[in-house]
Structure formats: C-alpha cells, structure tokens
Design an enzyme around this catalytic site. Structure first.
Site, short mmCIF file in Angstrom:
data_model
loop_
_atom_site.label_atom_id
_atom_site.label_comp_id
_atom_site.label_asym_id
_atom_site.label_seq_id
_atom_site.Cartn_x
_atom_site.Cartn_y
_atom_site.Cartn_z
N THR A 1 1.98 41.70 77.92
CA THR A 1 2.83 40.98 78.87
C THR A 1 2.07 40.79 80.17
OG1 THR A 1 4.87 41.88 77.93
CG2 THR A 1 5.01 40.98 80.15
N PHE B 1 2.14 39.97 84.15
CA PHE B 1 3.00 40.10 85.33
C PHE B 1 2.33 39.45 86.53
CE2 PHE B 1 4.20 43.44 82.47
CZ PHE B 1 5.55 43.66 82.67
#
Length: 425
Positions: free
Chosen positions: A297, A299
């Site tokens: 992921t 960010f």
C-alpha cells in the site's frame, strides 16, 4: 457554545495566530516511551459568535481535544469547542480523555469531527494524523514516515485532513493506492477539496494475520470480520483455514480486532496485523495469510506547506487538472505527449468525476444532443519541479486545461521492503 462551521481552507491559518496558550488533551499510548504528550498553542484574541473567548484570559487552560466517545450531533461534520467551562448539552468537558477498560487506562481513541479545536503550535514532537485505530497499517505507515512522531488516530480520512489544517497535527499520512485493490478514491477527492501539500510518500507491505481470542481454535471460528480489501486479499487462505465461517465486512482491520477483544467474541476472528494482536490481547491463528506476497500500500505524507523541490535525489510530482471544454477528449493525448516529448515517465493516471460539472451536453439542435461525462485527472510523474523539463511540460499542459494544480513535488520512496512483518506492523 455554538458549533463552528466545518468549512476550512488555508485562510484559517492567518486567522488563528500564535499568541494564545491552551492545553490539548493528552494521548496515552501502549508504547511506554510515549505515555503522554502535551502540546501548547498560542493565538491572538479570537472571537466566536456568542462572544466567548474574546481575550487571552478566556482561553487559558481550557481548550481541549475532546475524547472520541463524546456524543456528537447527527451532522458529523460539525465542530464543537469547549472553552472555560462553556459547552453545549452534547459534550463532556473533560480535559483529559477518560478511556478505561476494566479499571485500566485504555488505548488512544480516534479523533472525530467533534474533536477539532483551534490551532496549536506544537513543541518538538511531531504529531502525525492517520485514519484508523492503533494497530492499523496506517499507523505503521505513519511510524515509517516519521519514526519519532506522536501518532494521532482519526476515525475518518476527512478528519485527518482537517486535523492538519487546524494545526492539531503537523502531518497526515494517508493511503492512496494498493497494489491489488487499486486506488482509494476517497482520498483523491479529498486532495482536491483540501489545500494540503504532498511532501513525501511511503510504501508499506501488507502482512495479514488471522486473529482470535486466546484459546480459540480455527475450527471454532464461525465468522471472520475485517476491511473488505483485507478480506479480498486473503480469500484463498480463509477458504482453507475457516471454510465454514461467514465473511463479514468491517470498516477497519485493527478496529475489527478491537471489536472482538472488547466484546469477548469467541466465535469470531479478524484479519489484521500482528501489532493489532499484541495491542488487543489476541492470539495469531495463522500468520502471513495474504494470497499475494506482493501486496503493498502506498501512502502520501501531507503538510500545510510544500517542500522545496530538489534535483539531488529522485523526485515525483503529482498534479490534478481538468480539460478545457473546447479541447474535448483529445486533451489527454496532448497532455501525455507533453510528458513523452520531454522523456518524463508517468507512474499513475487516475480519473475522477468533475465535481462542479460532472456532465457536459454536446451536439446541436438539428441533429440532437448527447451527454458526456466530465473528469478531473490525477497524474504522477517522475521528475522534480526544480527541473526545467518538468516546468516546461506543465507550461504546455496548462494550455489544454481549464485548471491545473500541483499537489506536491516530493522525494520518491526508494527504501527496500520485505513481505515479512515489521516490528510496528
């Protein structure tokens, strides 16, 4: 006291100056090195519609961030301030959030819209807002981005944006895309709605675990709860480990673990991180249950002010634009050509509905009319705004767009990552 309107912009900063001292509620944390943090802030005289807080003395030692369990009105975007003993009927004026479990201090609770208060000027400890509860992957991302910071959990993405704008936090770390689940559209929309700047990025490998109360066996699990993306990313493993269990979506991975622990659910398991198991006293039934090892992921690190672009290390720049009406659908080709001509690599293109003009009518009265959807485009490219080629590319792109905004020019995350769980994940 009357609620303050939740419409914020960068104009809020000059309104709240730096001469008024008040205490923010302390946030306790399971990490012994971060038991509590006290931040102070100052501002010029600041008036509200009912006259409360017209001088510095009115504000001394009384402004506080309220605990997340404060009852809020149905309009969750309203903001409630507590000043010098004045309050409305729906809030509790405890300066230190009271959150206990079995007589012991509990974990820090997420900020909500009712917790947002006027601006502090922080001390040496950087305060970083993230969405979720302790044990969430976003908390691990905040720790990687700012290792010595004080993490502030928020119950919504929008609250994290507002926490930075109101100087409750110095930075925000929020997810924008996952290698398997794709883009997180909500945060792309919020990037355009708010005026924060992207100052960095960080990538976190997602290492899922199956968690349950101590003593529970996998064959006793009748229900598995977690965030929808976590459930999708572990579908194959869950079919093998808990074939008879019902799969139910929950709003957050770590919150699912907290829910099981607080309600003593012995027939329910959660898909969350190993850190969530440690925080909420759960056992790990199975480790590393993600179906794809390459699950990462990305960010973004957000701040009120941009950083100065440099050329001594790899930089990435993020922009958002909308096409001019007369350019039509050819504008995207022209934009791509502006970057390709200068040998600038694009790493992402994302389209979102144009908020102010989602549909455009085309055609003439003789033949008829048609409706076309209008979009805004988000583009990431590998170049620093300190480079002439990036400046020239955007100068050309601006000719084809009705608006163009640079969201940030920031260092790329070049750190290696591993699929093994980290200490803070």
């Amino acid at each position: 006291m009357q609620a303050v309107s939740p419409t914020f912009s960068c104009d809020l900063k000059p309104m709240i100056q730096t001469n008024l001292t008040a205490k923010i509620a302390r946030y306790s944390h399971v990490n012994r090195n971060r038991v509590s943090v006290r931040c102070s802030y100052k501002s010029e005289s600041f008036s509200f519609p009912n006259g409360v807080g017209s001088s510095r003395a009115d504000w001394q030692s009384s402004c506080a961030i309220l605990a997340s369990k404060v009852a809020s009105a149905e309009n969750s975007s309203s903001i409630t301030a507590a000043v010098n003993g004045h309050s409305n009927d729906s809030v509790n004026l405890s300066l230190v959030p009271s959150n206990t479990q079995n007589g012991k201090p509990g974990l820090i609770q997420p900020l909500t819209n009712t917790d947002l208060s006027p601006a502090p000027s922080h001390g040496s400890t950087l305060r970083v807002a993230y969405q979720g509860v302790p044990g969430a992957y976003s908390e691990a991302a905040a720790g990687k981005a700012y290792p010595k910071s004080e993490a502030i959990p928020c119950d919504q993405f929008d609250v994290a944006f507002q926490a930075v704008e109101l100087w409750i936090a110095d930075r925000a770390v929020l997810p924008v895309e996952n290698s398997l689940g794709g883009s997180i559209h909500r945060n792309y929309d919020l990037l355009l709605r708010h005026r924060l700047h992207i100052v960095g990025e960080v990538q976190i490998p997602v290492h899922h675990c199956l968690l349950a109360l101590p003593g529970v066996r996998p064959d006793c699990v009748r229900r598995v709860i977690s965030h929808p993306q976590a459930l999708a990313q572990t579908e194959g493993s869950l079919n093998k480990l808990t074939p008879k269990a019902a799969i139910e979506a929950f709003h957050d991975t770590a919150a699912a673990a907290e829910y099981i622990a607080s309600n003593n659910l012995r027939d329910t398991a959660a898909v969350a991180s190993a850190r969530a198991a440690e925080l909420y006293g759960l056992q790990i039934l199975a480790d590393g249950i993600q179906d794809d090892a390459g699950n990462v992921t990305r960010f973004l690190m957000l701040a009120r002010d941009p950083i100065i672009p440099r050329t001594d290390r790899p930089f990435k720049t993020s922009i958002v634009f909308a096409a001019q009406e007369r350019e039509g659908t050819s504008v995207l080709f022209k934009v791509l050509s502006a970057f390709a001509f200068r040998n600038i690599s694009l790493t992402k293109i994302e389209s979102r509905p144009h908020q102010n003009c989602p549909v455009r009518v085309v055609g003439d009265g003789g033949v008829g009319t048609a409706k076309q959807f209008e979009y805004t485009f988000y583009v990431d490219f590998e170049a620093s705004m300190a480079e002439a080629r990036a400046q020239n590319a955007l100068s050309e792109v601006q000719e084809y767009t009705s608006f163009l905004r640079v969201l940030g020019s920031y260092p790329m995350d070049m750190s290696p990552w591993s699929t093994l769980p980290s200490e803070d994940a």
